[in-house]
Design an enzyme around this catalytic site. Structure first.
Site, PDB file in Angstrom:
ATOM      1  N   GLY A 131       0.807  -0.433   0.367  1.00  0.00           N
ATOM      2  CA  GLY A 131      -0.140  -0.026   0.354  1.00  0.00           C
ATOM      3  C   GLY A 131       0.543   1.302  -0.089  1.00  0.00           C
ATOM      4  N   CYS A 132       0.173   2.486  -0.470  1.00  0.00           N
ATOM      5  CA  CYS A 132       1.223   3.620  -0.643  1.00  0.00           C
ATOM      6  C   CYS A 132       1.277   4.340   0.496  1.00  0.00           C
ATOM      7  CB  CYS A 132      -0.059   4.622  -1.355  1.00  0.00           C
ATOM      8  SG  CYS A 132      -1.422   4.608  -1.172  1.00  0.00           S
TER       9      CYS A 132
END
Length: 322
Positions: A131-132
């Protein structure tokens, strides 16, 4: 030259992935699947690609024609897609959703953070792209865990651009609400916390710190800016040496002596890290482009590792000069 397919081709991460891959010298795109856009030109949906590609969306996905498959589906849909389709074992899969990031006995996906699992990624056939928020935060604190230095709570404030919420507008993402505005969401319970904790436990088995994570919606389109601090009894010079050593072989993560600005990483696959000491506290600033290092750029980096290409292949991107 390898051939690839993309599932879920209409979103922001897919658009960035297509932009990277049509300029990747080792890649040919065989198909970009989107049921709702089948027959439409890619450049009619991803308008920044006008003049760069004549590819069109397809409602077919001929797996027999490809070497690798990117899943840019919504969270929950990647797992459904894999279970519903007979994907040949020769096809390497890179999933950009959250479906396989948490390691358990139900799947064999490798967690695709190169700064943590580079050797495993190079041998992987199925990969879960991080995920970012999780990418930016982990890069800020992994050297601490790797050296057994996590002994207290970690306090994290992270602000993200509106593209992190996806292409479909919502009450908190459309321009009229987001512009000239700032707000927190999911404090202390963001979904990316679990994959961060998983990585910390992988490196430092004897202690899992409390993550006091406050996610913030920013009034800009792309980028993530993290400031994290925790107690630390070493000097700033010692900590800089520890971070430089941990990232000495990292292709895209750099420790800088100058307090950086977010625009230095936007439109690149870089992570910049900056350290300060304040009394007994270590402050770490970490920043990435959420659509690139936090999603599609990292996915291409992982593709390069999985197929033995140069890590920078297709990722020689430049930030704005201003």
């Amino acid at each position: 030259m390898i051939k690839i397919g993309i599932i879920g081709g209409a979103g922001y991460t897919a658009g960035e992935l297509i932009r990277l891959l049509i300029n990747h010298p080792q890649v040919e795109i065989s198909f970009i699947h989107s049921s709702s856009n089948a027959g439409n030109k890619i450049a009619d949906v991803h308008c920044g690609l006008v003049g760069e590609t004549e590819l069109v969306f397809s409602d077919k996905h001929p797996f027999e024609d490809i070497d690798a498959l990117f899943l840019c589906s919504a969270h929950g849909d990647s797992k459904k897609f894999i279970e519903a389709n007979n994907i040949p074992s020769k096809v390497k899969i890179i999933d950009l959703s959250t479906d396989y990031r948490h390691k358990d006995a139900s799947h064999d996906f490798v967690y695709g953070l190169p700064e943590l699992n580079k050797d495993k990624i190079s041998k992987a056939t199925r990969l879960a792209n991080p995920g970012c928020f999780a990418t930016a935060i982990q890069l800020a604190i992994l050297p601490l865990a790797a050296n057994g230095m996590l002994k207290d709570d970690i306090h994290i404030n992270a602000i993200t651009g509106s593209t992190g919420a996806g292409v479909r507008p919502s009450p908190t993402t459309h321009f009229s609400w987001r512009d000239n505005n700032i707000s927190i969401y999911k404090p202390f319970e963001h979904q990316h916390e679990e994959e961060i904790k998983q990585s910390l436990m992988h490196l430092q088995h004897n202690y899992l710190p409390t993550l006091n994570f406050i996610p913030v919606r920013g009034n800009f389109s792309r980028g993530i800016y993290v400031s994290a601090y925790t107690k630390c009894d070493k000097t700033l010079d010692e900590m800089k040496a520890i971070y430089a050593s941990y990232y000495k072989d990292a292709a895209f993560t750099f420790v800088t002596d100058k307090n950086p600005d977010l625009k230095q990483v936007v439109n690149t696959n870089k992570c910049l890290l900056y350290l300060e000491k304040h009394g007994d506290k270590l402050l770490v600033v970490s920043m990435i482009d959420n659509l690139l290092k936090g999603a599609s750029g990292q996915a291409v980096h992982n593709l390069n590792l999985m197929f033995g290409f140069d890590q920078w292949e297709g990722l020689h991107l430049k930030p704005s000069a201003f």
